[in-house]
Scaffold this active site. Sequence first.
Site, PDB file in Angstrom:
ATOM      1  N   LYS A 148       0.829  -1.217   0.000  1.00 44.12           N
ATOM      2  CA  LYS A 148       0.000   0.000   0.000  1.00 44.12           C
ATOM      3  C   LYS A 148       0.858   1.260   0.000  1.00 44.12           C
ATOM      4  O   LYS A 148       0.435   2.290  -0.514  1.00 44.12           O
ATOM      5  CB  LYS A 148      -0.980  -0.014   1.175  1.00 44.12           C
ATOM      6  CG  LYS A 148      -1.997  -1.127   1.029  1.00 44.12           C
ATOM      7  CD  LYS A 148      -3.399  -0.758   1.409  1.00 44.12           C
ATOM      8  CE  LYS A 148      -4.323  -1.865   0.922  1.00 44.12           C
ATOM      9  NZ  LYS A 148      -5.667  -1.795   1.439  1.00 44.12           N
ATOM     10  N   LYS A 191     -10.469  -4.814  -4.403  1.00 43.75           N
ATOM     11  CA  LYS A 191     -11.506  -3.828  -4.651  1.00 43.75           C
ATOM     12  C   LYS A 191     -10.970  -2.425  -4.886  1.00 43.75           C
ATOM     13  O   LYS A 191     -11.643  -1.598  -5.478  1.00 43.75           O
ATOM     14  CB  LYS A 191     -12.539  -3.835  -3.519  1.00 43.75           C
ATOM     15  CG  LYS A 191     -12.009  -3.452  -2.145  1.00 43.75           C
ATOM     16  CD  LYS A 191     -13.180  -3.331  -1.186  1.00 43.75           C
ATOM     17  CE  LYS A 191     -12.959  -4.030   0.134  1.00 43.75           C
ATOM     18  NZ  LYS A 191     -11.828  -3.543   0.910  1.00 43.75           N
ATOM     19  N   LYS A 242      -3.627 -10.151  -7.097  1.00 40.85           N
ATOM     20  CA  LYS A 242      -4.843 -10.483  -6.353  1.00 40.85           C
ATOM     21  C   LYS A 242      -6.012  -9.632  -6.857  1.00 40.85           C
ATOM     22  O   LYS A 242      -5.827  -8.446  -7.152  1.00 40.85           O
ATOM     23  CB  LYS A 242      -4.582 -10.169  -4.866  1.00 40.85           C
ATOM     24  CG  LYS A 242      -5.639 -10.704  -3.931  1.00 40.85           C
ATOM     25  CD  LYS A 242      -5.406 -10.224  -2.493  1.00 40.85           C
ATOM     26  CE  LYS A 242      -5.919  -8.818  -2.306  1.00 40.85           C
ATOM     27  NZ  LYS A 242      -6.609  -8.561  -1.049  1.00 40.85           N
TER      28      LYS A 242
END
Length: 332
Positions: free
Chosen positions: A114, A199, A196
């Site tokens: 992130k 969302k 992966k």
Amino acid sequence: MEEKKTIFSGIQPSGELTLGSYLGAIKNWVALADEYNCFYCMVDMHAITVRQTPAELRRRTLEQLAQYIASGLDPDKCTLFIQSHVPQHAELGWILDCYTMFGELSRMTQFKDKSAKNADNINAGLFTYPSLMAADILLYQTDLVPVGSDQKQHVELTRDIATRFNGIYGDVFTIPEPYIPKIGARIMSLTNPENKMSKSDKDNGGCIYIMQQPEEIMRCFKRAVTDSDTAVRYDAENKKGISNLMSIYSVATGRGFDEIEREFDGRGYGDFKAAVGEAVVELLRPIREEAERILKDKSYLEGVYKAGAEKAAAVACRTLRKVHKKIGFVPR
Ligand code: ATP
Ligand code: LTN
């Protein structure tokens, strides 16, 4: 009668729920709900570690609750609540920050991923995220945490933090176990099977959403990336796209890989991709329709999350009081 064991799990309302979160987590939440005392949360405090648009965060939090219920979680049996409504999460989160090491947090792969994706906003919350997650889990004396495989590292750190704390103060926290499905623990993007399905990724067509319309779902599956071979055969190393589709089909239909290989023997990828698409459409259809219905009833949803927060707070307060006492805070 033996007391039921406890489950805790949560999802960030940071985007629309995906087929990945459904197969990796929510499906198991539902499967385990009768046997356990369950707490399922919309972790909005975690979501703000990445910048969110306020109106969207609010909308998605409620949509997520509707989708939990529509997936089969009965609010009368499970405790469904919004993380920020139970302030004990933030309180224990701070305390656990003081029992979590800088080096441990630096090793978390989600933090590294992130940080790379949000290079202009590597805030302290993003870094200490795992101790807030540990607080979520430990407040409820959780035995089991059903998650996808990407969260295993965080649950392991939670265990380390709890063990460290218990080592100093005696048995305060139950040590939780991760619960990760054998198939479906890591659903990959349909357009890039190396990544992966996530969302918050904006890769067009790679991600299937629980609320997506059937035609769009079919379009995404028809365009799913495969390989230059023609055989529907499981090979996680060399046939990532097909193996991902097989995992999805397997969890959606309950069929094993051998059975799927036999079913599509000699039939080619076109047929197979359409069949996976149809299985997913039928899997998600009742959830989407029920969620759309529930979402219209805002006062029902409000009743659910308010009652949930009250039930959660009662348990959380008990653990927090115990923690305060152990570490030497003067009782309130
Ligand atoms: P974000 O992109 O905001 O990080 P996400 O799509 O990765 O979100 P999370 O909110 O992090 O989803 O995850 C919710 C739950 O679903 C977690 O238990 C996670 O392990 C699981 N999960 C998420 N994506 C997948 C996936 N692709 N396959 C299997 N499980 C998944
Ligand atoms: N970190 C998780 C979300 C999460 C969670 C939790 C999952 C926050 N607190 C407690 C299980 C238990 C994620 O990013 N998917």
